[in-house]
Design an enzyme around this catalytic site. Structure first.
Site, PDB file in Angstrom:
ATOM      1  N   THR A 136      11.018  36.812  23.915  1.00 18.90           N
ATOM      2  CA  THR A 136      12.082  37.883  23.864  1.00 18.90           C
ATOM      3  C   THR A 136      11.908  38.380  22.417  1.00 18.90           C
ATOM      4  O   THR A 136      12.393  39.679  21.999  1.00 18.90           O
ATOM      5  CB  THR A 136      13.373  37.478  24.091  1.00 18.90           C
ATOM      6  N   CYS A 137      11.625  37.589  21.480  1.00 16.30           N
ATOM      7  CA  CYS A 137      11.431  37.978  19.844  1.00 16.30           C
ATOM      8  C   CYS A 137      10.373  39.178  19.743  1.00 16.30           C
ATOM      9  O   CYS A 137      10.492  39.972  18.688  1.00 16.30           O
ATOM     10  CB  CYS A 137      11.302  36.865  18.806  1.00 16.30           C
ATOM     11  N   ALA A 138       9.477  39.004  20.562  1.00 15.98           N
ATOM     12  CA  ALA A 138       8.221  40.046  20.414  1.00 15.98           C
ATOM     13  C   ALA A 138       8.407  40.994  21.575  1.00 15.98           C
ATOM     14  O   ALA A 138       7.372  41.776  21.793  1.00 15.98           O
ATOM     15  CB  ALA A 138       7.061  39.238  20.365  1.00 15.98           C
TER      16      ALA A 138
END
Length: 134
Positions: free
Chosen positions: A100-102
């Protein structure tokens, strides 16, 4: 007062993102890695499956992949910190996974559209509450 400059709807759009998920816009602003391209068979199956999903499942998929069920104001080209990315995973026996961070979805090379749909549905149903969507 801000309401003198912007309408309530414009403020809501700025703060919360767009209503509904435009799959064409999502697909247009997607990048591909590790051997996938927009023309890859599995990628085509993926977008067919997304188009066939009801809106609430699209929101689950967006949340699963990015951490937010809302489309950024202005559409997917404004997704931060990076555009949505579908990354090839060279196995067929795993479920889709997300970073999710990327804004990245790890999508295995499934052997059929039906298998892709089953694995994607299972991943969304089993992790749908990860960000409070259940």
């Amino acid at each position: 007062r801000i309401t003198g400059i912007m309408s309530v709807k414009e403020i809501e759009l700025m703060l919360c993102g767009a209503d509904g998920i435009d799959v064409d816009d999502w697909e247009k602003h997607t990048e591909y890695e590790n051997g996938y391209s927009a023309d890859s068979k599995v990628v085509r199956w993926f977008w067919e499956a997304v188009r066939a999903m009801p809106e609430h499942m699209r929101a689950q998929l967006l949340s699963f992949s990015t951490g937010s069920s809302q489309v950024p104001s202005g559409g997917f080209r404004f997704l931060q910190p990076e555009l949505f990315t579908i990354q090839r995973v060279g196995v067929t026996d795993r479920f889709p996974a997300a970073h999710t961070c990327a804004n990245t979805l790890d999508l295995p090379e499934y052997t059929s559209k039906e298998v892709l749909e089953q694995h994607l549905r299972f991943a969304l149903e089993e992790t749908g509450d990860s960000f409070g969507l259940r």
